[in-house]
Motif scaffolding. Structure first.
Motif, PDB file in Angstrom:
ATOM      1  N   GLU A  30       0.850  -1.186   0.000  1.00  0.00           N
ATOM      2  CA  GLU A  30       0.000   0.000   0.000  1.00  0.00           C
ATOM      3  C   GLU A  30       0.893   1.246   0.000  1.00  0.00           C
ATOM      4  O   GLU A  30       1.333   1.734   1.049  1.00  0.00           O
ATOM      5  CB  GLU A  30      -0.904  -0.025   1.232  1.00  0.00           C
ATOM      6  N   PHE A 145      20.880  -5.528  -1.864  1.00  0.00           N
ATOM      7  CA  PHE A 145      20.013  -5.238  -0.726  1.00  0.00           C
ATOM      8  C   PHE A 145      18.625  -5.850  -0.880  1.00  0.00           C
ATOM      9  O   PHE A 145      17.903  -5.997   0.098  1.00  0.00           O
ATOM     10  CB  PHE A 145      19.930  -3.723  -0.475  1.00  0.00           C
ATOM     11  N   MET A 209      14.513  -0.280  10.381  1.00  0.00           N
ATOM     12  CA  MET A 209      15.065   1.073  10.451  1.00  0.00           C
ATOM     13  C   MET A 209      14.099   2.012  11.148  1.00  0.00           C
ATOM     14  O   MET A 209      12.904   1.993  10.881  1.00  0.00           O
ATOM     15  CB  MET A 209      15.327   1.569   9.023  1.00  0.00           C
ATOM     16  N   GLY A 308      24.380   2.189   8.785  1.00  0.00           N
ATOM     17  CA  GLY A 308      24.073   1.457  10.008  1.00  0.00           C
ATOM     18  C   GLY A 308      25.308   1.335  10.891  1.00  0.00           C
ATOM     19  O   GLY A 308      26.430   1.146  10.408  1.00  0.00           O
TER      20      GLY A 308
END
Ligand code: ACO
Length: 319
Positions: A30, A145, A209, A308
């Motif tokens: 969505e 990724f 995250m 990160g």
């Protein structure tokens, strides 16, 4: 006095054939094209084919950098690959590249610093070149990724992409900050206090995250590290010809440029086409700028990244 520096000889890149647009993602989660563009500036990303590995992409980018340099594999003394998505825990992606290209049997290893990885790798290669251990390095950022994404989590799956970028870095002689070419200074930082803001969950294997906290820390730390970098060589933001930042979000790039008083036409932007490719994003952006003939030899370019850890890093060089 003339000192040894390292300069960029050539660049290369690889992006998987499969382009996934925001409209494609609207069919999976969505979300909307407009939301993604407004919040991130991303229009599309490349996604690796099933079975295509980080090494496959790194090798393709490395071959192109070699081709563009006119050098032979035996001219390359070492390989450093920045990646958080190595095919295997070990051996490294770097040894796969070394084997595929048949370069010399010099140091070959991966660097893990998430999205700051390429700048960490560049700085490490520069130090080894200046110490006289290696004359020429292939420095690569390569990531898959897509293998860390939960395609049902709209908060993360719209942000990232796959790809690889490579540079050949070689020893050159230069003097002072007005040297014609080469690395002037680099700065590496980390603060493990923020490990839980951005990480790969060990159970699910998916990225997690805290987007807003990452955003705030990114804008602050990027402005600070740019000031630290320029001060260390007595230069100011107006001396920079090109800012080549980690490509996470166009709003972070705009906020950093605004704080530095830099116009956006001095900032290389490729996040719109590539998404966030983590350690691959800076060499991909650099290759894009080189291919579009934006950079002139002698231009002052500043790389900066946050990833990160948090890890954050910068490198200032004359192209
Ligand atoms: N489509 C539509 N709506 C969404 C989507 C989506 N894809 N994702 C989140 N939303 C919704 C949220 O659910 C929320 O709805 P709610 O208000 O009803 O709860 C609303 O949009 C706002 O969500 P926020 O998270 O507040 O959105 P924000 O403006 O902060 O943008 C973003 C999110 C793009 C992730 C931003 O925070 C960001 O870019 N952060 C930095 C990321 C980054 O720089 N990472 C770099 C390092 S990456 C590395 O090292 C691997």
């Amino acid at each position: 006095m003339s000192i040894t520096r390292s300069r960029i000889v050539s660049t290369g890149h690889y992006l998987p054939e499969n382009v996934v647009t925001n409209y494609d993602l609207e069919k999976r989660v969505e979300t909307s094209h407009d939301w993604i563009v407004q919040r991130t500036g991303i229009h599309q990303r490349h996604i690796a084919a099933d079975g295509q590995t980080t090494s496959d992409m790194a090798i393709k980018a490395a071959k192109q950098a070699l081709e563009n340099s006119g050098l032979k594999p035996e001219d390359i003394g070492g390989v450093i690959v920045a990646t958080a998505t190595a095919d295997r825990a070990f051996p490294s992606v770097a040894v796969a590249v070394q084997h595929a290209l048949g370069t010399q049997f010099g140091p070959s290893f991966d660097v893990s610093a998430a999205c700051s990885g390429f700048v960490y790798a560049l700085s490490t290669a520069d130090a080894l070149i200046r110490s006289g251990q290696v004359k020429r390095f292939l420095v690569i950022g390569a990531e898959k990724f897509s293998s860390l994404l939960n395609w049902e989590d709209r908060r993360t799956c719209v942000l990232f992409g796959d790809g690889a970028g490579a540079v050949i870095l070689e020893a050159c002689e230069g003097t002072g900050t007005n040297a014609d070419q080469g690395m002037l200074t680099s700065h590496l930082h980390a603060n493990g206090q923020y490990q839980d803001m951005l990480y790969v969950d060990a159970q699910s294997g998916f990225i997690n995250m805290d987007g807003q906290e990452v955003f705030k820390f990114a804008v602050n730390s990027m402005s600070k590290i740019v000031a630290e970098t320029l001060e260390s060589v007595n230069l100011s933001p107006s001396d920079i010809d090109w800012l080549i930042p980690h490509q996470a979000n166009v709003r972070i790039l705009e906020a950093t440029a605004r704080r530095l008083g830099m116009p956006m036409d001095k900032v290389i932007v490729s996040v719109n086409k590539h998404g966030n490719t983590s350690a691959a994003s800076i060499p991909l952006a650099l290759h894009t700028a080189v291919s579009e003939n934006k950079l002139t030899r002698g231009d002052l370019i500043l790389f900066e990244a946050l990833g990160g850890g948090f890890t954050w890093a910068s490198a200032l060089m004359r192209y």
